[in-house]
Design an enzyme around this catalytic site. Sequence first.
Site, PDB file in Angstrom:
ATOM      1  N   ASP A  21       0.937  -1.215  -0.018  1.00 41.30           N
ATOM      2  CA  ASP A  21      -0.132  -0.062  -0.009  1.00 41.30           C
ATOM      3  C   ASP A  21       0.868   1.557  -0.045  1.00 41.30           C
ATOM      4  OD1 ASP A  21      -2.284   1.510  -0.119  1.00 41.30           O
ATOM      5  OD2 ASP A  21      -2.749   1.249   2.065  1.00 41.30           O
ATOM      6  N   GLY A  22       0.376   2.295  -0.511  1.00 39.15           N
ATOM      7  CA  GLY A  22       1.013   3.692  -0.293  1.00 39.15           C
ATOM      8  C   GLY A  22       1.617   4.104  -1.662  1.00 39.15           C
ATOM      9  N   ASN A  23       1.364   3.452  -2.815  1.00 40.16           N
ATOM     10  CA  ASN A  23       1.883   3.883  -3.948  1.00 40.16           C
ATOM     11  C   ASN A  23       1.508   5.526  -4.399  1.00 40.16           C
ATOM     12  OD1 ASN A  23       3.007   1.166  -4.089  1.00 40.16           O
ATOM     13  ND2 ASN A  23       2.109   0.720  -5.876  1.00 40.16           N
ATOM     14  N   ARG A  25       0.195   7.581  -2.581  1.00 36.53           N
ATOM     15  CA  ARG A  25       0.565   8.834  -1.658  1.00 36.53           C
ATOM     16  C   ARG A  25       2.108   9.020  -1.830  1.00 36.53           C
ATOM     17  NH1 ARG A  25      -1.767   5.965   3.427  1.00 36.53           N
ATOM     18  NH2 ARG A  25      -1.994   4.125   1.859  1.00 36.53           N
ATOM     19  N   SER A  66      -6.767  -5.939  -6.397  1.00 34.29           N
ATOM     20  CA  SER A  66      -7.925  -6.626  -5.677  1.00 34.29           C
ATOM     21  C   SER A  66      -9.222  -6.325  -6.508  1.00 34.29           C
ATOM     22  CB  SER A  66      -8.207  -5.863  -4.162  1.00 34.29           C
ATOM     23  OG  SER A  66      -8.946  -4.419  -4.435  1.00 34.29           O
ATOM     24  N   THR A  67     -10.219  -7.035  -6.202  1.00 35.20           N
ATOM     25  CA  THR A  67     -11.634  -6.974  -6.927  1.00 35.20           C
ATOM     26  C   THR A  67     -12.108  -5.678  -6.848  1.00 35.20           C
ATOM     27  OG1 THR A  67     -11.988  -9.041  -6.029  1.00 35.20           O
ATOM     28  CG2 THR A  67     -14.072  -7.861  -6.855  1.00 35.20           C
ATOM     29  N   ASN A  69     -10.224  -2.854  -6.522  1.00 37.00           N
ATOM     30  CA  ASN A  69      -9.383  -1.803  -7.533  1.00 37.00           C
ATOM     31  C   ASN A  69     -10.135  -1.691  -8.777  1.00 37.00           C
ATOM     32  OD1 ASN A  69      -6.083  -3.118  -6.086  1.00 37.00           O
ATOM     33  ND2 ASN A  69      -7.318  -1.413  -5.715  1.00 37.00           N
ATOM     34  N   ARG A 189       1.548  -5.128   6.063  1.00 38.10           N
ATOM     35  CA  ARG A 189       0.944  -4.085   5.249  1.00 38.10           C
ATOM     36  C   ARG A 189       1.724  -2.651   5.318  1.00 38.10           C
ATOM     37  NH1 ARG A 189      -5.426  -2.641   4.121  1.00 38.10           N
ATOM     38  NH2 ARG A 189      -5.019  -0.830   2.875  1.00 38.10           N
TER      39      ARG A 189
HETATM   40  C1  FPP Z   1      -1.802   0.309  -3.721  1.00 33.97           C
HETATM   41  O1  FPP Z   1      -1.157   1.526  -3.581  1.00 33.97           O
HETATM   42  C2  FPP Z   1      -1.223  -0.729  -4.647  1.00 33.97           C
HETATM   43  C3  FPP Z   1      -1.757  -1.021  -5.662  1.00 33.97           C
HETATM   44  C4  FPP Z   1      -3.268  -1.120  -5.669  1.00 33.97           C
HETATM   45  C5  FPP Z   1      -1.366  -1.800  -6.760  1.00 33.97           C
HETATM   46  C6  FPP Z   1       0.190  -2.562  -6.377  1.00 33.97           C
HETATM   47  C7  FPP Z   1       0.835  -2.624  -7.670  1.00 33.97           C
HETATM   48  C8  FPP Z   1       2.313  -2.408  -7.709  1.00 33.97           C
HETATM   49  C9  FPP Z   1       3.148  -2.649  -6.446  1.00 33.97           C
HETATM   50  C10 FPP Z   1       2.939  -2.612  -8.910  1.00 33.97           C
HETATM   51  C11 FPP Z   1       2.645  -3.780  -9.879  1.00 33.97           C
HETATM   52  C12 FPP Z   1       2.823  -5.056  -9.409  1.00 33.97           C
HETATM   53  C13 FPP Z   1       3.431  -6.206 -10.111  1.00 33.97           C
HETATM   54  C14 FPP Z   1       3.225  -7.390  -9.301  1.00 33.97           C
HETATM   55  C15 FPP Z   1       3.690  -5.928 -11.312  1.00 33.97           C
HETATM   56  P1  FPP Z   1      -2.496   2.524  -3.824  1.00 33.97           P
HETATM   57  O2  FPP Z   1      -2.367   3.064  -5.119  1.00 33.97           O
HETATM   58  O3  FPP Z   1      -3.555   2.005  -2.960  1.00 33.97           O
HETATM   59  O4  FPP Z   1      -1.575   3.726  -2.720  1.00 33.97           O
HETATM   60  P2  FPP Z   1      -2.513   5.098  -1.971  1.00 33.97           P
HETATM   61  O5  FPP Z   1      -3.253   4.222  -0.827  1.00 33.97           O
HETATM   62  O6  FPP Z   1      -1.170   5.724  -1.365  1.00 33.97           O
HETATM   63  O7  FPP Z   1      -3.446   5.567  -3.169  1.00 33.97           O
END
Ligand code: FPP
Length: 249
Positions: A21-23, A25, A66-67, A69, A189
């Site tokens: 999580d956190g990509n 942010r 996730s579903t 997402n 997490r």
């Molecule tokens: C959650 O961060 C991350 C995801 C929903 C996607 C995860 C994907 C990757 C790490 C890259 C692709 C992976 C592979 C295996 C190729 P968020 O977007 O919910 O972050 P936020 O809560 O800060 O908005």
Amino acid sequence: MSDLSALDRTKLPQHIAIIMDGNGRWAKERNQDRLYGHYEGVVSVRDIVNACGEIGIQYLTLYAFSTENWNRPKAEVDALMELLVNTLRKEVDELHKNNVRLHVIGAMATMPPICQKELQEAMDITAGNTGVQLILALSYSSRWEIIEATKKFSQDVVDGKHKIEDLNDALFTTYLETKNFPDPELMIRTSGEYRISNYLLYQLAYSELYFTEVHWPDFRKPHLIEAIINYQQRERRFGKTSDQIQTNQ
Ligand code: FPP
């Protein structure tokens, strides 16, 4: 921060599950588009898969999509699917060289055909590998999985393969997406959220939960080691008393 020598090799978890999580942010904090966070998230995936190999973790499950997402803006969903395809194409040889075997759990039929094709190819190429078993949860949610398992069991009852009274934990487990894997002993997490978010609800029954403020794109081997050290300091009681655990009863 920690290094490998700080780990007790006799008390390693067999299976670690992660909610990455956190990509978004992480990217926003850098005044970048959310997608930049997902791209950098792939760098963390590579680092953590390698670290698991080095440490001796046998199973690693990553919640990649996730579903729920699917409800994100279409542009982000499309970009994530493209990132998945490009990452598989780029990384499959390296995964294979490192003896990593790829598995997928989730509603594969709902993934775009090109993703299904690349995933299947990567699973076929790595099928004989005996190192880290890398399990990607894609179009996955635990309630979906449990409902699907219930439908399949019910059908087997209708078809006379089982009786209702046969159903127990061991049998139900064989209907889950994770039927070939042990339950995770440790679930991590990232990014300071304290939720399970429909992830492996059945399988996490006795898992140790570890939450860190670190955003996924910053999560690297030292953070993983820190999480495992924290896990190794816990007493896993499975409903027993502390005295029973310490005297091996
Ligand atoms: C959650 O961060 C991350 C995801 C929903 C996607 C995860 C994907 C990757 C790490 C890259 C692709 C992976 C592979 C295996 C190729 P968020 O977007 O919910 O972050 P936020 O809560 O800060 O908005």
